[in-house]
Design an enzyme around this catalytic site. Structure first.
Site, mmCIF file in Angstrom:
data_model
loop_
_atom_site.group_PDB
_atom_site.id
_atom_site.type_symbol
_atom_site.label_atom_id
_atom_site.label_comp_id
_atom_site.label_asym_id
_atom_site.label_seq_id
_atom_site.Cartn_x
_atom_site.Cartn_y
_atom_site.Cartn_z
ATOM 1 N N GLY A 16 16.903 40.310 54.378
ATOM 2 C CA GLY A 16 17.545 41.013 53.256
ATOM 3 C C GLY A 16 17.434 40.286 51.922
ATOM 4 O O GLY A 16 16.420 39.667 51.598
ATOM 5 N N ASP A 37 21.681 30.444 58.066
ATOM 6 C CA ASP A 37 22.071 31.762 58.581
ATOM 7 C C ASP A 37 22.548 31.602 60.021
ATOM 8 O O ASP A 37 22.235 30.618 60.695
ATOM 9 C CB ASP A 37 20.862 32.712 58.531
ATOM 10 C CG ASP A 37 21.264 34.182 58.439
ATOM 11 O OD1 ASP A 37 20.965 34.802 57.398
ATOM 12 O OD2 ASP A 37 21.874 34.713 59.399
ATOM 13 N N TYR A 152 36.186 45.381 52.060
ATOM 14 C CA TYR A 152 34.969 44.787 51.473
ATOM 15 C C TYR A 152 35.184 44.604 49.972
ATOM 16 O O TYR A 152 34.884 43.549 49.415
ATOM 17 C CB TYR A 152 33.791 45.714 51.761
ATOM 18 C CG TYR A 152 32.443 45.257 51.240
ATOM 19 C CD1 TYR A 152 31.684 44.314 51.941
ATOM 20 C CD2 TYR A 152 31.902 45.782 50.064
ATOM 21 C CE1 TYR A 152 30.429 43.915 51.472
ATOM 22 C CE2 TYR A 152 30.650 45.387 49.595
ATOM 23 C CZ TYR A 152 29.914 44.456 50.303
ATOM 24 O OH TYR A 152 28.676 44.060 49.840
ATOM 25 N N CYS A 153 35.739 45.635 49.338
ATOM 26 C CA CYS A 153 36.047 45.560 47.904
ATOM 27 C C CYS A 153 36.954 44.371 47.607
ATOM 28 O O CYS A 153 36.718 43.626 46.654
ATOM 29 C CB CYS A 153 36.798 46.805 47.460
ATOM 30 S SG CYS A 153 35.769 48.034 46.727
HETATM 31 N N1 LIG Z 1 22.514 45.640 50.361
HETATM 32 C C1 LIG Z 1 23.517 46.090 49.616
HETATM 33 O O1 LIG Z 1 23.731 47.305 49.429
HETATM 34 C C2 LIG Z 1 24.418 45.103 48.920
HETATM 35 C C3 LIG Z 1 25.072 45.515 47.750
HETATM 36 C C4 LIG Z 1 25.920 44.624 47.125
HETATM 37 C C5 LIG Z 1 26.099 43.356 47.635
HETATM 38 N N2 LIG Z 1 25.447 42.992 48.774
HETATM 39 C C6 LIG Z 1 25.702 41.639 49.274
HETATM 40 O O2 LIG Z 1 24.467 40.951 49.377
HETATM 41 C C7 LIG Z 1 24.585 39.918 50.353
HETATM 42 C C8 LIG Z 1 23.372 39.963 51.266
HETATM 43 O O3 LIG Z 1 23.413 41.148 52.042
HETATM 44 P P1 LIG Z 1 22.107 41.972 52.428
HETATM 45 O O4 LIG Z 1 22.154 43.224 51.666
HETATM 46 O O5 LIG Z 1 20.903 41.129 52.330
HETATM 47 O O6 LIG Z 1 22.452 42.346 53.935
HETATM 48 P P2 LIG Z 1 21.798 41.856 55.307
HETATM 49 O O7 LIG Z 1 22.708 42.358 56.364
HETATM 50 O O8 LIG Z 1 20.378 42.258 55.361
HETATM 51 O O9 LIG Z 1 21.845 40.260 55.224
HETATM 52 C C9 LIG Z 1 23.012 39.515 55.387
HETATM 53 C C10 LIG Z 1 22.651 38.164 55.961
HETATM 54 O O10 LIG Z 1 23.849 37.396 56.071
HETATM 55 C C11 LIG Z 1 23.821 36.756 57.326
HETATM 56 N N3 LIG Z 1 25.179 36.426 57.764
HETATM 57 C C12 LIG Z 1 26.142 37.273 58.194
HETATM 58 N N4 LIG Z 1 27.221 36.589 58.570
HETATM 59 C C13 LIG Z 1 26.944 35.275 58.370
HETATM 60 C C14 LIG Z 1 27.664 34.078 58.573
HETATM 61 N N5 LIG Z 1 28.904 34.086 59.085
HETATM 62 N N6 LIG Z 1 27.085 32.904 58.238
HETATM 63 C C15 LIG Z 1 25.809 32.884 57.751
HETATM 64 N N7 LIG Z 1 25.072 33.987 57.564
HETATM 65 C C16 LIG Z 1 25.637 35.171 57.862
HETATM 66 C C17 LIG Z 1 23.157 37.761 58.258
HETATM 67 O O11 LIG Z 1 22.714 37.157 59.467
HETATM 68 C C18 LIG Z 1 22.039 38.269 57.375
HETATM 69 O O12 LIG Z 1 20.892 37.458 57.471
HETATM 70 C C19 LIG Z 1 25.913 40.158 51.057
HETATM 71 O O13 LIG Z 1 26.884 39.277 50.532
HETATM 72 C C20 LIG Z 1 26.263 41.586 50.676
HETATM 73 O O14 LIG Z 1 27.647 41.818 50.711
HETATM 74 C C21 LIG Z 1 24.599 43.828 49.410
#
Ligand SMILES: NC(=O)c1ccc[n+]([C@@H]2O[C@H](COP(=O)([O-])OP(=O)(O)OC[C@H]3O[C@@H](n4cnc5c(N)ncnc54)[C@H](O)[C@@H]3O)[C@@H](O)[C@H]2O)c1
Length: 260
Positions: A16, A37, A152-153
């Site tokens: 991601g 991770d 989440y918010c």
């Molecule tokens: N994709 C969206 O729509 C979006 C929008 C706004 C914010 N975000 C934020 O972006 C960030 C990345 O999310 P993403 O979109 O890449 O999603 P994703 O699910 O693809 O990636 C999240 C990553 O975090 C890792 N992770 C989860 N729990 C963990 C832990 N306890 N310790 C270490 N790693 C952990 C997962 O294994 C994964 O690799 C997050 O904080 C998410 O809230 C995402």
């Protein structure tokens, strides 16, 4: 910011957004990026792919659950021992789970806070650090209420307030550390795939909302990320990224402490 020779940690970088941020740092010449991770296979695969493209050993995987304080402490010790002072910290790991909201707060907020505390200690110039930049990943849900993800918010509003408060701390900023926060709207990664990856309230309406708001490309969000890293004046900046309006930067207006 010239990135050659720099050392970075990106949490949640097995896939991601974190993976995309890591790749941008490597492309720009960072000496070492630590992919931290909980997903071991995915993390190792990511690092091995990057090794083939950008040079062996420039990215390393460390298994780290950010909700476990000891894991994070061990991560910082290992990075310092192997690569020297830290320059860039990206607190990106996050989940969306309205059912297990307590675990979500542990990861999205408490894990990010602990990662920030450790990064400040590692970077501050008065105790041997070089200064650096801390980019915390919140969400547009950290700036606007979202009916399908109230918990989440809460975690993401917390991240925005926490990060901007550090940015306002002249004592820490004067030690060479800047703080910026990312607030992307829905982006094309696993976290928006409703079901096991993402548990929101009223999923049918959540899907309609995504269709209405639109979905960012990962590349657009990582463009915003690199601009925050590069800009020496990004302390206190909120980057918003939406499918409709693209990237926008808003500089927080600081309290005039000299008035106190
Ligand atoms: N994709 C969206 O729509 C979006 C929008 C706004 C914010 N975000 C934020 O972006 C960030 C990345 O999310 P993403 O979109 O890449 O999603 P994703 O699910 O693809 O990636 C999240 C990553 O975090 C890792 N992770 C989860 N729990 C963990 C832990 N306890 N310790 C270490 N790693 C952990 C997962 O294994 C994964 O690799 C997050 O904080 C998410 O809230 C995402």
């Amino acid at each position: 910011m010239a990135l050659s020779g720099k050392v970075a940690i990106v949490t949640g970088a097995a896939q991601g957004l974190g993976k995309a941020f890591t790749e941008r740092l490597l492309q720009r010449g960072a000496r070492q990026v630590c992919v931290a991770d909980v997903k071991v296979e995915d993390g190792q695969r990511t690092v091995s792919d990057f090794g083939q493209t950008y040079g062996k050993d420039r990215a390393t995987f460390v298994k780290c659950d950010v909700s476990n304080e000891k894991d994070l402490e061990d991560l910082f010790v290992a990075v310092k021992r192997r690569y020297g002072p830290l320059d860039i910290m990206v607190n990106n790991a996050g989940i969306a789970n309205e059912t297990n909201w307590s675990k979500m707060v542990d990861i999205n907020m408490k894990g990010l806070m602990k990662g920030t505390f450790l990064a400040i200690e590692a970077m501050r110039k008065d105790t041997g650090g070089h200064g650096g930049v801390i980019v915390n990943v919140a969400s547009s849900a950290g700036l606007t209420p979202v009916f399908c993800t109230p918990s989440y918010c809460a975690s993401k509003y917390g991240v925005v307030g926490f990060t901007l408060s550090w940015a306002e701390s002249r004592t820490i900023v004067d030690l060479g550390i800047r703080f910026a926060v990312m607030c992307p709207a829905f982006t094309d990664t696993e976290i928006i795939k409703l079901g096991t990856n993402s548990i929101m309230l009223q999923p049918e309406l959540a899907t309609k909302m995504m269709d209405f708001v639109g979905i960012n490309k990962v590349e657009t969000v990582s463009d915003a990320f690199m601009q925050l890293v590069d800009d020496p004046e990004s302390n206190g900046t909120i980057a918003t990224i939406t499918a409709n309006h693209g990237i926008r930067f808003k500089r927080h207006k600081f309290t005039n402490l000299s008035m106190l």
